[in-house]
Write an enzyme that holds these catalytic residues in place. Structure first.
Site, PDB file in Angstrom:
ATOM      1  CG  HIS A  94      27.974 -34.646  16.931  1.00  0.00           C
ATOM      2  ND1 HIS A  94      26.616 -34.866  16.884  1.00  0.00           N
ATOM      3  CD2 HIS A  94      28.111 -33.318  17.199  1.00  0.00           C
ATOM      4  CE1 HIS A  94      25.982 -33.732  17.130  1.00  0.00           C
ATOM      5  NE2 HIS A  94      26.869 -32.788  17.311  1.00  0.00           N
TER       6      HIS A  94
ATOM      7  CD  GLU B  58      25.000 -38.536  16.538  1.00  0.00           C
ATOM      8  OE1 GLU B  58      25.257 -37.311  16.531  1.00  0.00           O
ATOM      9  OE2 GLU B  58      23.963 -38.988  16.049  1.00  0.00           O
TER      10      GLU B  58
ATOM     11  CB  SER C  51      26.054 -30.050  15.301  1.00  0.00           C
ATOM     12  OG  SER C  51      26.678 -28.885  15.640  1.00  0.00           O
TER      13      SER C  51
ATOM     14  CG  ASN D  70      21.492 -31.942  16.205  1.00  0.00           C
ATOM     15  OD1 ASN D  70      21.038 -31.645  17.304  1.00  0.00           O
ATOM     16  ND2 ASN D  70      22.738 -31.684  15.854  1.00  0.00           N
TER      17      ASN D  70
HETATM   18  N1  LIG Z   1      27.969 -25.702  21.082  1.00  0.00           N
HETATM   19  C1  LIG Z   1      27.423 -26.917  21.038  1.00  0.00           C
HETATM   20  O1  LIG Z   1      26.543 -27.254  21.848  1.00  0.00           O
HETATM   21  C2  LIG Z   1      27.872 -27.921  20.013  1.00  0.00           C
HETATM   22  C3  LIG Z   1      27.556 -29.270  20.201  1.00  0.00           C
HETATM   23  C4  LIG Z   1      28.042 -30.217  19.296  1.00  0.00           C
HETATM   24  C5  LIG Z   1      28.805 -29.797  18.215  1.00  0.00           C
HETATM   25  N2  LIG Z   1      29.084 -28.468  18.042  1.00  0.00           N
HETATM   26  C6  LIG Z   1      29.925 -28.082  16.899  1.00  0.00           C
HETATM   27  O2  LIG Z   1      31.227 -27.796  17.368  1.00  0.00           O
HETATM   28  C7  LIG Z   1      31.845 -26.819  16.524  1.00  0.00           C
HETATM   29  C8  LIG Z   1      32.328 -25.672  17.379  1.00  0.00           C
HETATM   30  O3  LIG Z   1      31.226 -25.102  18.034  1.00  0.00           O
HETATM   31  P1  LIG Z   1      31.390 -24.195  19.338  1.00  0.00           P
HETATM   32  O4  LIG Z   1      30.050 -24.082  19.932  1.00  0.00           O
HETATM   33  O5  LIG Z   1      32.521 -24.700  20.174  1.00  0.00           O
HETATM   34  O6  LIG Z   1      31.806 -22.802  18.672  1.00  0.00           O
HETATM   35  P2  LIG Z   1      32.512 -21.540  19.347  1.00  0.00           P
HETATM   36  O7  LIG Z   1      32.166 -20.375  18.521  1.00  0.00           O
HETATM   37  O8  LIG Z   1      32.267 -21.528  20.820  1.00  0.00           O
HETATM   38  O9  LIG Z   1      34.073 -21.854  19.179  1.00  0.00           O
HETATM   39  C9  LIG Z   1      34.733 -21.868  17.942  1.00  0.00           C
HETATM   40  C10 LIG Z   1      36.188 -21.429  18.172  1.00  0.00           C
HETATM   41  O10 LIG Z   1      36.897 -21.598  16.951  1.00  0.00           O
HETATM   42  C11 LIG Z   1      37.781 -20.506  16.836  1.00  0.00           C
HETATM   43  N3  LIG Z   1      38.217 -20.356  15.460  1.00  0.00           N
HETATM   44  C12 LIG Z   1      37.698 -19.629  14.464  1.00  0.00           C
HETATM   45  N4  LIG Z   1      38.428 -19.756  13.346  1.00  0.00           N
HETATM   46  C13 LIG Z   1      39.443 -20.588  13.661  1.00  0.00           C
HETATM   47  C14 LIG Z   1      40.551 -21.097  12.956  1.00  0.00           C
HETATM   48  N5  LIG Z   1      40.735 -20.746  11.694  1.00  0.00           N
HETATM   49  N6  LIG Z   1      41.399 -21.947  13.610  1.00  0.00           N
HETATM   50  C15 LIG Z   1      41.207 -22.272  14.896  1.00  0.00           C
HETATM   51  N7  LIG Z   1      40.168 -21.792  15.614  1.00  0.00           N
HETATM   52  C16 LIG Z   1      39.305 -20.976  15.005  1.00  0.00           C
HETATM   53  C17 LIG Z   1      37.023 -19.319  17.391  1.00  0.00           C
HETATM   54  O11 LIG Z   1      37.912 -18.269  17.756  1.00  0.00           O
HETATM   55  C18 LIG Z   1      36.321 -19.962  18.581  1.00  0.00           C
HETATM   56  O12 LIG Z   1      37.112 -19.866  19.766  1.00  0.00           O
HETATM   57  C19 LIG Z   1      30.799 -26.448  15.473  1.00  0.00           C
HETATM   58  O13 LIG Z   1      31.036 -27.210  14.316  1.00  0.00           O
HETATM   59  C20 LIG Z   1      29.493 -26.846  16.149  1.00  0.00           C
HETATM   60  O14 LIG Z   1      28.484 -27.171  15.217  1.00  0.00           O
HETATM   61  C21 LIG Z   1      28.647 -27.527  18.924  1.00  0.00           C
END
Ligand SMILES: NC(=O)c1ccc[n+]([C@@H]2O[C@H](COP(=O)([O-])OP(=O)(O)OC[C@H]3O[C@@H](n4cnc5c(N)ncnc54)[C@H](O)[C@@H]3O)[C@@H](O)[C@H]2O)c1
Length: 287
Positions: free
Chosen positions: A143, A155, A122, A193
């Site tokens: 995104h 996006e 993000s 954002n």
């Molecule tokens: N949460 C939101 O609302 C949102 C919205 C849009 C984009 N994002 C983006 O999405 C991405 C993930 O965010 P999230 O909220 O799902 O995070 P999260 O912490 O819920 O999930 C991340 C997952 O990745 C795993 N992980 C860690 N290292 C890893 C590896 N080496 N290989 C595989 N998996 C691994 C973790 O164990 C975890 O389960 C980020 O880049 C975030 O900016 C999040």
């Protein structure tokens, strides 16, 4: 590579976003390799996907008979080597550059050369992430919005190096998921954002300056501007720490003081009031 060549998709990270992304790909008929570092995260993700599919059945978006098919297309793995079978990859690991770097460079070595690597970041520069790989022209931003199975927008972000072919294919793929892709160039905060965070920030300033209560700020935006949620309810849902982090990215990346995070937001984060996930933010969620 054409859209019809994409049969198997790997999703890296099975957290909040990864399980939703895996869900929508499997629902659209793709085989999904869902990779996380530990079996318990994979178990949690499959449990969440099962519950979300049940909700879709209840709402009539999916039939009960379709559910086993969707689940059977999901292959949870903890071994990164298993992603070699993927025709397209979406990375959704935590928003930390060092983690992204490790995961993207490892995936880059395993995947076939023609495979497109997409990131769901993000706030990190797509152009900088593309440059970490040996396939910068086949690197793109995808995104998704949270919750992924519900939100229609993707996006699609073009890094400086992204080829037209990779970009267009990602737009087409997003449509096949039933989403509406919107083309955006790589810049801090993209569009979502960059527009949303100043709104949340200004709402926080209104509270800090005593202009109105959180309830009043949210009521004005819901009743007067037809927003389905008020900006402070939304900030609590996103996480106030995540909002502050994204504001820092905007502030640093664009160099404009208008993106300075509101001191009240920072104070709440300092207190551990992160929103829904900590049961307290602008609102209390206890009980
Ligand atoms: N949460 C939101 O609302 C949102 C919205 C849009 C984009 N994002 C983006 O999405 C991405 C993930 O965010 P999230 O909220 O799902 O995070 P999260 O912490 O819920 O999930 C991340 C997952 O990745 C795993 N992980 C860690 N290292 C890893 C590896 N080496 N290989 C595989 N998996 C691994 C973790 O164990 C975890 O389960 C980020 O880049 C975030 O900016 C999040």
């Amino acid at each position: 590579m054409n859209l019809t060549d994409i049969k198997t998709v790997a999703v890296l990270g099975a957290g909040t976003m990864g399980n939703g992304i895996a869900h929508v790909f499997a629902r659209a008929g793709f085989n999904v390799i869902l990779r996380d570092v530990d079996q318990r995260y994979l178990d949690r993700a499959l449990d969440t996907i099962g519950k979300n599919l049940d909700r879709e059945v209840k709402k009539g978006k999916l039939t009960e008979a379709q559910k086993p098919g969707v689940l059977s297309r999901l292959k949870p793995v903890s071994d990164m080597a298993a992603i070699a079978a993927a025709d397209f990859v979406v990375e959704a690991v935590p928003e930390k550059l060092e983690i992204k770097r490790a995961v993207l460079t490892e995936a880059d070595q395993i995947l076939r050369p023609e495979v497109i690597l997409a990131s769901n970041t993000s706030s990190i520069s797509m152009t900088a992430l593309a440059a970490l790989t040996e396939r910068p022209d086949r690197f793109v931003g995808m995104h998704f919005m949270n919750p992924v199975p519900v939100m229609v927008l993707v996006e699609v972000i073009r890094a400086l190096q992204t080829s037209d072919a990779a970009f267009n294919l990602t737009m087409e793929l997003s449509k096949k998921l039933g989403k509406t892709p919107v083309a955006v160039s790589d810049a801090p905060g993209f569009v979502s954002n960059r527009v949303l965070m100043p709104l949340i920030n200004e709402a926080a300033y209104c509270v800090m300056e005593g202009v109105a209560t959180p309830e009043a700020v949210d009521a004005v935006m819901k009743l007067g501007m037809n927003h389905p949620m008020g900006p402070l309810e939304l900030a609590d849902l996103i996480g106030l720490d995540v909002c502050v982090d994204i504001l820092h990215v905007l502030h640093e990346g664009l160099g404009d003081p208008k993106y300075r995070a509101c001191p009240l937001l920072k104070k709440y984060v300092g207190a551990g009031w992160l929103g829904r996930k900590s049961s307290r933010g602008f609102y209390s969620y206890q009980g």
